[in-house]
Scaffold this motif. Structure first.
Motif, PDB file in Angstrom:
ATOM      1  N   ARG A  53      11.973  14.471 -10.028  1.00  0.00           N
ATOM      2  CA  ARG A  53      11.553  13.180  -9.489  1.00  0.00           C
ATOM      3  C   ARG A  53      12.699  12.192  -9.374  1.00  0.00           C
ATOM      4  O   ARG A  53      12.568  11.152  -8.741  1.00  0.00           O
ATOM      5  CB  ARG A  53      10.420  12.614 -10.341  1.00  0.00           C
ATOM      6  CG  ARG A  53       9.091  13.304 -10.100  1.00  0.00           C
ATOM      7  CD  ARG A  53       8.041  12.911 -11.098  1.00  0.00           C
ATOM      8  NE  ARG A  53       8.284  13.492 -12.404  1.00  0.00           N
ATOM      9  CZ  ARG A  53       7.406  13.437 -13.409  1.00  0.00           C
ATOM     10  NH1 ARG A  53       6.247  12.807 -13.245  1.00  0.00           N
ATOM     11  NH2 ARG A  53       7.678  14.008 -14.575  1.00  0.00           N
ATOM     12  N   TYR A  54      13.845  12.509  -9.980  1.00  0.00           N
ATOM     13  CA  TYR A  54      15.030  11.678  -9.839  1.00  0.00           C
ATOM     14  C   TYR A  54      15.925  12.133  -8.692  1.00  0.00           C
ATOM     15  O   TYR A  54      16.971  11.524  -8.454  1.00  0.00           O
ATOM     16  CB  TYR A  54      15.853  11.711 -11.131  1.00  0.00           C
ATOM     17  CG  TYR A  54      15.222  11.028 -12.318  1.00  0.00           C
ATOM     18  CD1 TYR A  54      14.682   9.750 -12.220  1.00  0.00           C
ATOM     19  CD2 TYR A  54      15.168  11.661 -13.557  1.00  0.00           C
ATOM     20  CE1 TYR A  54      14.105   9.125 -13.316  1.00  0.00           C
ATOM     21  CE2 TYR A  54      14.607  11.041 -14.665  1.00  0.00           C
ATOM     22  CZ  TYR A  54      14.080   9.775 -14.530  1.00  0.00           C
ATOM     23  OH  TYR A  54      13.515   9.142 -15.623  1.00  0.00           O
ATOM     24  N   SER A  55      15.563  13.184  -7.980  1.00  0.00           N
ATOM     25  CA  SER A  55      16.403  13.757  -6.936  1.00  0.00           C
ATOM     26  C   SER A  55      16.004  13.250  -5.558  1.00  0.00           C
ATOM     27  O   SER A  55      14.891  13.511  -5.089  1.00  0.00           O
ATOM     28  CB  SER A  55      16.323  15.284  -6.960  1.00  0.00           C
ATOM     29  OG  SER A  55      16.945  15.849  -5.828  1.00  0.00           O
ATOM     30  N   GLY A  57      13.182  14.760  -2.466  1.00  0.00           N
ATOM     31  CA  GLY A  57      12.082  13.864  -2.104  1.00  0.00           C
ATOM     32  C   GLY A  57      11.487  13.123  -3.283  1.00  0.00           C
ATOM     33  O   GLY A  57      10.309  12.746  -3.245  1.00  0.00           O
ATOM     34  N   GLY A  58      12.285  12.907  -4.328  1.00  0.00           N
ATOM     35  CA  GLY A  58      11.778  12.237  -5.510  1.00  0.00           C
ATOM     36  C   GLY A  58      11.653  10.731  -5.335  1.00  0.00           C
ATOM     37  O   GLY A  58      11.874  10.185  -4.256  1.00  0.00           O
ATOM     38  N   GLY A  59      11.300  10.071  -6.417  1.00  0.00           N
ATOM     39  CA  GLY A  59      11.111   8.618  -6.380  1.00  0.00           C
ATOM     40  C   GLY A  59       9.712   8.234  -6.804  1.00  0.00           C
ATOM     41  O   GLY A  59       8.755   8.993  -6.637  1.00  0.00           O
ATOM     42  N   ALA A  60       9.601   7.033  -7.359  1.00  0.00           N
ATOM     43  CA  ALA A  60       8.328   6.574  -7.907  1.00  0.00           C
ATOM     44  C   ALA A  60       7.271   6.341  -6.831  1.00  0.00           C
ATOM     45  O   ALA A  60       6.078   6.499  -7.091  1.00  0.00           O
ATOM     46  CB  ALA A  60       8.543   5.283  -8.698  1.00  0.00           C
ATOM     47  N   ALA A 100       8.574  17.472  -3.126  1.00  0.00           N
ATOM     48  CA  ALA A 100       8.045  16.845  -1.911  1.00  0.00           C
ATOM     49  C   ALA A 100       8.848  17.167  -0.662  1.00  0.00           C
ATOM     50  O   ALA A 100       8.284  17.358   0.425  1.00  0.00           O
ATOM     51  CB  ALA A 100       7.971  15.334  -2.110  1.00  0.00           C
ATOM     52  N   ALA A 101      10.177  17.248  -0.770  1.00  0.00           N
ATOM     53  CA  ALA A 101      11.015  17.500   0.403  1.00  0.00           C
ATOM     54  C   ALA A 101      10.797  18.887   0.987  1.00  0.00           C
ATOM     55  O   ALA A 101      11.180  19.137   2.132  1.00  0.00           O
ATOM     56  CB  ALA A 101      12.486  17.315   0.047  1.00  0.00           C
ATOM     57  N   LEU A 102      10.181  19.786   0.225  1.00  0.00           N
ATOM     58  CA  LEU A 102       9.938  21.147   0.703  1.00  0.00           C
ATOM     59  C   LEU A 102       8.510  21.359   1.205  1.00  0.00           C
ATOM     60  O   LEU A 102       8.198  22.433   1.716  1.00  0.00           O
ATOM     61  CB  LEU A 102      10.239  22.155  -0.420  1.00  0.00           C
ATOM     62  CG  LEU A 102      11.652  22.138  -0.998  1.00  0.00           C
ATOM     63  CD1 LEU A 102      11.772  23.180  -2.102  1.00  0.00           C
ATOM     64  CD2 LEU A 102      12.681  22.393   0.091  1.00  0.00           C
ATOM     65  N   HIS A 103       7.648  20.373   1.045  1.00  0.00           N
ATOM     66  CA  HIS A 103       6.253  20.557   1.422  1.00  0.00           C
ATOM     67  C   HIS A 103       6.091  20.919   2.889  1.00  0.00           C
ATOM     68  O   HIS A 103       5.406  21.890   3.231  1.00  0.00           O
ATOM     69  CB  HIS A 103       5.444  19.288   1.117  1.00  0.00           C
ATOM     70  CG  HIS A 103       5.226  19.056  -0.339  1.00  0.00           C
ATOM     71  ND1 HIS A 103       4.561  17.949  -0.827  1.00  0.00           N
ATOM     72  CD2 HIS A 103       5.586  19.773  -1.435  1.00  0.00           C
ATOM     73  CE1 HIS A 103       4.530  17.999  -2.144  1.00  0.00           C
ATOM     74  NE2 HIS A 103       5.145  19.094  -2.531  1.00  0.00           N
ATOM     75  N   ALA A 104       6.678  20.111   3.771  1.00  0.00           N
ATOM     76  CA  ALA A 104       6.452  20.312   5.209  1.00  0.00           C
ATOM     77  C   ALA A 104       6.885  21.704   5.652  1.00  0.00           C
ATOM     78  O   ALA A 104       6.168  22.383   6.406  1.00  0.00           O
ATOM     79  CB  ALA A 104       7.190  19.239   6.010  1.00  0.00           C
TER      80      ALA A 104
END
Length: 332
Positions: free
Chosen positions: A165-167, A171-174, A76-80
């Protein structure tokens, strides 16, 4: 007949290899042009499997003239960053959810795509499943009276240690990975005027991101949405719509198998009914929606921006009402 859209894939994530690339391969309106990875061996392995060009590096794929659109399944942190780069390269984009990690970047990307005449679509697949439109029709036809509340839950067993998803850095997280499903479901049925009343995000032992959460939202008219989600649970994927005269239940709501017979439970007083529909492949339906958006030169923004706003609001609300992380053997 229009020529197939040539699509490139930026990254060899599991969802790309397991679900999206096979769906691209099966779509007559798409041709897989290239698969890129920062690991040359991974790119070559994926390209051999899907009969396309291997590319070493994401920017190198965007430089290819024969690519009309790209799929971005990165963390997720790399999407933008890579959605922005793909738009600059003149490519239509299908990006994994969330489109970015905050509302402002999401808004900028959507506006940029619109200004350039390019389709930018967030890959939230369940909204393309026919069952949810059938539920909408039932509600609109008054099957359960006036809609009072939405209860949505999505949770999965704990991923293995080392899962991205733990990072926090990636951009991880539930919330963004799991909670976005019932949140999008609430938007789908209650509309964009939902506001966050309260939220709680909790962090499991030894983790740097939230592994579970709960959210309460409401509409100006007083209808509520209660969401529960997590990634250290027994699997569950469901929602319930509760009205003044009845309720509707949907199980296996967000990630149903393509061959599953979709069932809608309808309950009114002492009467109950199971409404069975034809199976629907929501992955294929999503790919078809993306093809239509590319052909049109734009994708409906839908709930993407409001979803990003609500994710930010949930984080703020949870911070304001934070509790200590769970400890080993706490029973919490």
């Amino acid at each position: 007949m229009s020529a197939p859209i040539r699509i490139g894939v930026i990254g060899c994530a599991e969802i790309a290899l397991r679900r999206m690339l096979p769906a691209f391969e099966d779509c007559p309106d798409l041709e897989i042009a290239a698969v890129a990875s920062r690991d040359r061996d991974k790119a070559e392995e994926a390209a051999k499997r899907f009969g396309c060009e291997p590319v070493h590096g994401y920017a190198e794929l965007l430089a290819l003239d024969g690519v009309d659109a790209v799929y971005v399944p990165l963390p997720a942190a790399l999407h933008a960053e890579w959605v922005d780069a793909a738009l600059d390269a003149g490519k239509h984009v299908l990006a994994e959810k969330p489109l970015s990690t905050d509302r402002e970047r999401t808004e900028r990307l959507l506006a940029k795509a619109g200004n350039l005449g390019l389709a930018l679509m967030e890959n939230v697949m369940f909204v393309h499943h026919t069952r949810h439109e059938a539920v909408r029709r039932l509600v609109a036809d008054g099957a359960i009276g006036e809609l009072r509340s939405f209860h949505g839950v999505f949770a999965i067993p704990a991923p293995p240690d080392g899962d991205i998803r733990y990072s926090a850095e990636l951009g991880g997280g539930a919330l963004a990975d799991i909670g976005v499903y019932p949140l999008r479901g609430a938007l789908h049925f209650l509309g964009p005027e939902l506001d966050v009343v309260g939220a709680q995000l909790s962090t499991g032992p030894g983790r740097e991101v939230e592994t579970a959460g709960a959210v309460l939202l409401r509409t100006p008219a007083g209808a509520t949405a209660q969401l529960t989600f997590g990634m250290d649970h027994a699997y569950r994927s469901a929602y319930e719509l509760w009205g003044s005269r009845g309720r509707i239940t949907v199980d296996r709501a967000f990630t149903p198998p393509a061959d599953q017979v979709p069932v809608i439970g309808l309950y009114r007083g002492l009467d109950s009914e199971e409404i069975r529909l034809e199976p629907c492949d929501q992955v294929a339906a999503t790919v078809e929606a993306f093809v239509a958006a590319v052909r049109a030169g734009s994708a409906p923004a839908g709930d993407t921006l409001r979803q990003a706003e609500l994710l930010d609001e949930v984080r703020r609300s949870s911070t304001e009402h934070a509790v200590p992380p769970r400890g080993p053997g706490s029973g919490r």
